[in-house]
Design a protein around this motif. Structure first.
Motif, mmCIF file in Angstrom:
data_model
loop_
_atom_site.group_PDB
_atom_site.id
_atom_site.type_symbol
_atom_site.label_atom_id
_atom_site.label_comp_id
_atom_site.label_asym_id
_atom_site.label_seq_id
_atom_site.Cartn_x
_atom_site.Cartn_y
_atom_site.Cartn_z
ATOM 1 N N SER A 122 21.351 47.272 56.826
ATOM 2 C CA SER A 122 21.840 47.150 55.457
ATOM 3 C C SER A 122 21.337 48.345 54.664
ATOM 4 O O SER A 122 20.228 48.848 54.939
ATOM 5 C CB SER A 122 21.338 45.839 54.827
ATOM 6 N N TYR A 123 22.130 48.797 53.684
ATOM 7 C CA TYR A 123 21.781 49.983 52.921
ATOM 8 C C TYR A 123 22.001 49.749 51.427
ATOM 9 O O TYR A 123 22.883 48.985 51.018
ATOM 10 C CB TYR A 123 22.651 51.164 53.356
ATOM 11 N N ALA A 124 21.230 50.459 50.634
ATOM 12 C CA ALA A 124 21.495 50.505 49.208
ATOM 13 C C ALA A 124 22.819 51.228 48.977
ATOM 14 O O ALA A 124 23.176 52.136 49.735
ATOM 15 C CB ALA A 124 20.363 51.242 48.486
ATOM 16 N N ASP A 125 23.526 50.838 47.943
ATOM 17 C CA ASP A 125 24.826 51.456 47.667
ATOM 18 C C ASP A 125 24.701 52.968 47.465
ATOM 19 O O ASP A 125 25.599 53.730 47.831
ATOM 20 C CB ASP A 125 25.449 50.827 46.423
ATOM 21 N N SER A 126 23.580 53.400 46.921
ATOM 22 C CA SER A 126 23.395 54.818 46.602
ATOM 23 C C SER A 126 23.293 55.697 47.840
ATOM 24 O O SER A 126 23.478 56.916 47.747
ATOM 25 C CB SER A 126 22.153 54.999 45.737
ATOM 26 N N VAL A 127 22.984 55.111 48.998
ATOM 27 C CA VAL A 127 22.814 55.907 50.210
ATOM 28 C C VAL A 127 23.823 55.542 51.295
ATOM 29 O O VAL A 127 23.868 56.199 52.342
ATOM 30 C CB VAL A 127 21.388 55.778 50.778
ATOM 31 N N LYS A 128 24.620 54.523 51.052
ATOM 32 C CA LYS A 128 25.560 54.045 52.065
ATOM 33 C C LYS A 128 26.519 55.169 52.455
ATOM 34 O O LYS A 128 27.083 55.858 51.607
ATOM 35 C CB LYS A 128 26.325 52.843 51.519
ATOM 36 N N GLY A 129 26.691 55.350 53.758
ATOM 37 C CA GLY A 129 27.559 56.405 54.257
ATOM 38 C C GLY A 129 26.865 57.736 54.449
ATOM 39 O O GLY A 129 27.425 58.642 55.075
ATOM 40 N N GLU B 256 9.590 55.910 38.294
ATOM 41 C CA GLU B 256 10.521 54.833 38.630
ATOM 42 C C GLU B 256 9.832 53.789 39.496
ATOM 43 O O GLU B 256 8.782 54.046 40.098
ATOM 44 C CB GLU B 256 11.741 55.390 39.370
ATOM 45 N N GLU B 257 10.454 52.619 39.573
ATOM 46 C CA GLU B 257 9.960 51.589 40.464
ATOM 47 C C GLU B 257 10.395 51.884 41.895
ATOM 48 O O GLU B 257 11.394 52.566 42.136
ATOM 49 C CB GLU B 257 10.496 50.225 40.030
ATOM 50 N N ARG B 258 9.635 51.336 42.829
ATOM 51 C CA ARG B 258 10.014 51.474 44.230
ATOM 52 C C ARG B 258 11.300 50.690 44.471
ATOM 53 O O ARG B 258 11.457 49.558 43.998
ATOM 54 C CB ARG B 258 8.893 50.956 45.121
ATOM 55 N N GLU B 259 12.225 51.314 45.230
ATOM 56 C CA GLU B 259 13.509 50.674 45.449
ATOM 57 C C GLU B 259 13.889 50.652 46.922
ATOM 58 O O GLU B 259 13.464 51.509 47.698
ATOM 59 C CB GLU B 259 14.617 51.408 44.663
ATOM 60 N N PHE B 260 14.702 49.685 47.256
ATOM 61 C CA PHE B 260 15.190 49.511 48.615
ATOM 62 C C PHE B 260 16.125 50.647 49.004
ATOM 63 O O PHE B 260 16.964 51.087 48.202
ATOM 64 C CB PHE B 260 15.920 48.173 48.717
ATOM 65 N N VAL B 261 15.998 51.103 50.259
ATOM 66 C CA VAL B 261 16.897 52.122 50.791
ATOM 67 C C VAL B 261 17.695 51.569 51.980
ATOM 68 O O VAL B 261 18.919 51.629 51.989
ATOM 69 C CB VAL B 261 16.119 53.379 51.223
ATOM 70 N N ALA B 262 16.970 51.046 52.990
ATOM 71 C CA ALA B 262 17.644 50.589 54.206
ATOM 72 C C ALA B 262 16.745 49.618 54.953
ATOM 73 O O ALA B 262 15.526 49.646 54.819
ATOM 74 C CB ALA B 262 17.993 51.764 55.104
ATOM 75 N N THR B 263 17.373 48.760 55.746
ATOM 76 C CA THR B 263 16.623 47.852 56.587
ATOM 77 C C THR B 263 17.369 47.655 57.899
ATOM 78 O O THR B 263 18.589 47.837 57.973
ATOM 79 C CB THR B 263 16.405 46.492 55.884
ATOM 80 N N ILE B 264 16.603 47.309 58.929
ATOM 81 C CA ILE B 264 17.174 47.061 60.244
ATOM 82 C C ILE B 264 16.546 45.792 60.800
ATOM 83 O O ILE B 264 15.338 45.575 60.697
ATOM 84 C CB ILE B 264 16.962 48.275 61.177
ATOM 85 N N ARG B 265 17.374 44.952 61.377
ATOM 86 C CA ARG B 265 16.893 43.724 61.973
ATOM 87 C C ARG B 265 16.045 44.039 63.198
ATOM 88 O O ARG B 265 16.199 45.096 63.810
ATOM 89 C CB ARG B 265 18.076 42.833 62.341
ATOM 90 N N TRP B 266 15.195 43.095 63.570
ATOM 91 C CA TRP B 266 14.295 43.329 64.704
ATOM 92 C C TRP B 266 15.071 43.707 65.957
ATOM 93 O O TRP B 266 14.620 44.544 66.746
ATOM 94 C CB TRP B 266 13.443 42.088 64.958
#
Length: 127
Positions: free
Chosen positions: A59-66, A43-53
């Motif tokens: 922010s989270y990918a829908d697949s991992v939210k919660g 699979e391609e690399r995909e976004f999971v989560a990010t945090i502002r400085w």
């Protein structure tokens, strides 16, 4: 030289929890947005989560939210990814990443926004 080192991966069962750590050197991570991405076999690399400085926005990918939570501990120059209620489809190599540019007000969810990457940590969830 900026270096990111992930740790905390492993083999777990469905429903278990893991916490990944991303330790930085060569820069003060607290000035930069940080992201977690993952790549499953074939699979391609995909976004999971990010945090502002500043740490006040995430922010989270829908697949991992919660289920997943990203956080940072500035005193340790470390970013974490707490993963709960793990599923077999979460099996992947997990990478942390940091941007070239400090501060900013946006949340960055795409690979192209990140300049420096860790070597990855394997997470395997058995059914």
């Amino acid at each position: 030289q900026v270096q990111l080192v992930e740790s905390g991966g492993g083999l777990v069962q469905t429903g278990d929890s893991l916490r990944l750590s991303c330790a930085g050197s060569g820069r003060t991570l607290s000035r930069y947005a940080m992201g977690w991405f993952r790549q499953a076999p074939g699979e391609e690399r995909e976004f999971v989560a990010t945090i502002r400085w500043s740490g006040v926005a995430t922010s989270y990918a829908d697949s991992v939210k919660g289920r997943f939570a990203i956080s940072r501990e500035n005193a340790r120059n470390t970013v974490y990814l707490q993963m709960n209620s793990l599923k077999p489809e979460d099996t992947a190599v997990y990478y942390c990443a940091t941007r070239s540019f400090a501060f900013g007000t946006r949340l960055f969810e795409t690979i192209g926004h990140y300049r420096f990457w860790g070597q990855g940590a394997q997470v395997t969830v058995s059914s």
